[in-house]
Design a protein around this motif. Structure first.
Motif, PDB file in Angstrom:
ATOM      1  N   ALA A  41       4.784   6.254  -3.987  1.00 10.54           N
ATOM      2  CA  ALA A  41       5.102   4.846  -3.438  1.00 10.54           C
ATOM      3  C   ALA A  41       6.653   4.737  -3.823  1.00 10.54           C
ATOM      4  O   ALA A  41       7.424   4.053  -2.936  1.00 10.54           O
ATOM      5  CB  ALA A  41       4.329   3.878  -4.263  1.00 10.54           C
ATOM      6  N   ARG A  47       8.821   4.403  -0.294  1.00  7.15           N
ATOM      7  CA  ARG A  47       9.271   3.068   0.147  1.00  7.15           C
ATOM      8  C   ARG A  47      10.859   3.211   0.461  1.00  7.15           C
ATOM      9  O   ARG A  47      11.274   2.223   1.107  1.00  7.15           O
ATOM     10  CB  ARG A  47       8.899   2.171  -0.817  1.00  7.15           C
ATOM     11  CG  ARG A  47       9.910   2.248  -2.084  1.00  7.15           C
ATOM     12  CD  ARG A  47       9.477   1.259  -3.279  1.00  7.15           C
ATOM     13  NE  ARG A  47       9.736  -0.182  -2.532  1.00  7.15           N
ATOM     14  CZ  ARG A  47       8.725  -1.140  -2.319  1.00  7.15           C
ATOM     15  NH1 ARG A  47       7.602  -1.057  -2.757  1.00  7.15           N
ATOM     16  NH2 ARG A  47       9.194  -2.349  -2.020  1.00  7.15           N
ATOM     17  N   PRO A  57       7.456  -2.764   1.799  1.00  7.85           N
ATOM     18  CA  PRO A  57       5.811  -2.061   1.649  1.00  7.85           C
ATOM     19  C   PRO A  57       5.394  -2.588   0.523  1.00  7.85           C
ATOM     20  O   PRO A  57       5.708  -2.990  -0.608  1.00  7.85           O
ATOM     21  CB  PRO A  57       6.357  -0.532   1.439  1.00  7.85           C
ATOM     22  CG  PRO A  57       7.862  -0.294   1.916  1.00  7.85           C
ATOM     23  CD  PRO A  57       8.426  -1.732   1.921  1.00  7.85           C
ATOM     24  N   CYS A 108       4.246   2.876   2.627  1.00  6.59           N
ATOM     25  CA  CYS A 108       3.369   2.875   1.324  1.00  6.59           C
ATOM     26  C   CYS A 108       2.783   4.200   1.059  1.00  6.59           C
ATOM     27  O   CYS A 108       2.695   5.284   1.685  1.00  6.59           O
ATOM     28  CB  CYS A 108       2.238   1.736   1.546  1.00  6.59           C
ATOM     29  SG  CYS A 108       2.739   0.298   1.808  1.00  6.59           S
ATOM     30  N   TYR A 116       0.037  -3.951   5.348  1.00  7.77           N
ATOM     31  CA  TYR A 116       0.507  -3.063   4.432  1.00  7.77           C
ATOM     32  C   TYR A 116       1.968  -3.393   3.974  1.00  7.77           C
ATOM     33  O   TYR A 116       2.665  -2.714   3.254  1.00  7.77           O
ATOM     34  CB  TYR A 116       0.596  -1.571   5.014  1.00  7.77           C
ATOM     35  CG  TYR A 116      -0.841  -1.097   4.989  1.00  7.77           C
ATOM     36  CD1 TYR A 116      -1.615  -0.602   4.444  1.00  7.77           C
ATOM     37  CD2 TYR A 116      -1.608  -1.582   6.413  1.00  7.77           C
ATOM     38  CE1 TYR A 116      -2.916  -0.238   4.177  1.00  7.77           C
ATOM     39  CE2 TYR A 116      -2.727  -1.115   6.706  1.00  7.77           C
ATOM     40  CZ  TYR A 116      -3.501  -0.519   5.733  1.00  7.77           C
ATOM     41  OH  TYR A 116      -4.683  -0.043   5.872  1.00  7.77           O
TER      42      TYR A 116
END
Length: 474
Positions: free
Chosen positions: A54, A58, A137, A166, A463
């Motif tokens: 992540a 991102r 995100p 994500c 999301y």
């Protein structure tokens, strides 16, 4: 014998300690392979991986996300036959349906590649200050999917998560994990960082509790039953993770006066028995004007009786087995309840002879008592009750008189169809059409069928989080 593994950190590997669980062929009931049974340490490793993923993903450029999704779609299509055959072997549906599902899954990657570069934010000024709203995100996602569509259900979650920036940890159904693993591999081979996607299989309640109990997870998405949805809501309370829930359905189909009765019966019967009725938006209760009910039921039964039941990999098969023994027992129980209440079976109502697996014949029933369980319990199998009605007010009231509110269908003149559709308490309505699941449109329900949407321009928003910034010159 086939063996599926975990996918963590961009590679396939066995579970710690070598734990496995059996995979069955629904057409025979026999064990045909095994799936990895993730341990607590495996789940923790997957959580650590998606936390790292992540942080990296991102920061990716939206055009890079689009390139990854486009590349994954191309790879998935190049492996379509392999993935489709795995779906049929694990879940049982006819191979033609499995091929269509793989193509639909690639279509979700296509759609969200375009959504990845769409600007979801906005800016404005009052002359002194500048205001900006951007969509960022949401963070690592936990996705739980059911066994009835082993490819398209994970695809609906993988594609928007990747498009939004994500990372995502997927827990597919233990009966049919191969398609989710194949799509994760396609994404990584197309350029997604290996830590940005993980797939774990094993004991579903234990994995859910550990994953949702982790502060790593910032978003939960589930396609599953209403009881499972309620349990995930409970588990999410500690960390207040937002959820998207696509839960059970019990779709009414209302045939209006003036409808082409024979055409409506044939179309609805074909939709009803797709995937052996194991479809959350499958039409499940068929309301027909009293004057037309007998003719509708006869044509519906003729269509059902003509369907070929058999193993999904056999040419010419229309209806495969139920996906597991639990579903077979549930369908048999519903039909027994109907018979005990005095319902009349026009066709089906039994397991076919000469087929050793979890098969049940397409079943059409009339004279259904008001107390029949099939009127309130989602059948999720090949059972179709035909229900005469006196007027449209009655049909609408009965259609809405369930806790589920996912989909509905109306057949008849277009203007009257639109008016009836507006009165139904559901998230999706098909008027003279049953093909509701398309990437370009939002998919989801109301009432106990859940909340949140998958697909359409709405899908990627699930999301992201809206972040507002106000700037005043120094």
């Amino acid at each position: 014998m086939t063996e599926t593994q975990l996918f963590v950190g961009g590679r396939l590997r066995a579970a710690a300690g070598g734990g496995t669980m059996p995979l069955h062929d629904p057409a025979t009931g026999r064990v045909t392979g095994s799936a990895a049974r993730a341990s607590e340490s495996d789940v923790d490793e997957a959580l650590e991986a998606v936390a790292r993923g992540a942080a990296a993903w991102r920061r990716s450029d939206p055009r890079e996300r689009a390139r990854v999704l486009d590349g994954a779609a191309a790879l998935l299509r190049s492996r379509a036959e392999e993935v489709a055959r795995a779906i049929t072997a694990e879940q049982g549906k006819p191979l033609g349906e499995a091929r269509a599902e793989v193509e639909q899954s690639a279509g979700y990657f296509d759609w969200f590649a375009k959504e990845a570069v769409r600007d979801l934010g906005r800016t404005w000024s009052d002359g002194d200050r500048t205001f900006a709203v951007e969509r960022r995100p949401i963070g690592p996602v936990a996705a739980f999917t059911a066994w009835n569509f082993p490819a398209s259900l994970p695809a609906r979650k993988l594609a928007p998560a990747v498009a939004a920036g994500c990372s995502i940890l997927v827990k597919p159904a233990e009966e049919a994990p191969s398609a989710a693993l194949a799509m994760a591999r396609c994404l990584v081979e197309a350029g997604l960082p290996g830590d940005a996607v993980a797939v774990v299989t094993g004991d579903a309640p234990a994995i859910a509790e550990r994953v949702i109990g982790s502060p790593v997870i910032r978003k939960i998405t589930l396609t599953g039953s209403i009881p499972v949805g309620r349990e995930l809501v409970r588990l999410s309370a500690e960390h207040l993770q937002p959820l998207s829930l696509e839960l059970g359905g019990h779709a009414p189909a209302i045939v209006l006066p003036g409808a082409d009765i024979a055409a409506a019966a044939r179309t609805l019967a074909s939709a009803k028995f797709r995937n052996a009725g194991q479809v959350c938006i499958s039409p499940t209760r068929f309301f027909v004007p009293e004057a037309d009910a007998e003719a509708f039921a006869a044509e519906f039964a003729r269509t059902a009786a003509a369907l070929v039941v058999g193993p999904g990999d056999r040419d010419g098969v229309d209806v495969g087995p139920l996906a597991n023994e639990r579903r077979l027992a549930a369908v048999e129980s519903l039909v027994a309840d109907l018979r005990e209440g005095g319902a009349r079976v026009l066709t089906g109502g039994r397991r076919p002879e000469g087929l050793p697996g979890w098969f049940y014949e397409p079943t059409v029933v009339v004279d259904v008592p008001a107390t029949a369980r099939v009127l309130t319990e989602e059948p999720f199998g090949p059972v179709a009750p035909i229900l005469p009605y006196a007027d449209l007010d009655e049909a609408v009231a009965r259609a809405n008189a369930v806790e589920q509110g996912l989909a509905a269908y109306v057949f008849g003149p277009e203007d009257a169809g639109r008016e009836a559709a507006a009165r139904l308490e559901v998230g999706m309505v098909g008027v003279n059409s049953t093909a509701l699941a398309v990437a370009e449109a939002p998919f989801g329900g109301v009432k106990s069928s859940g909340y949140g949407r998958e697909g359409g321009t709405e899908g990627i928003g699930e999301y992201t989080v809206a972040v507002y910034t106000q700037v005043r010159p120094q």
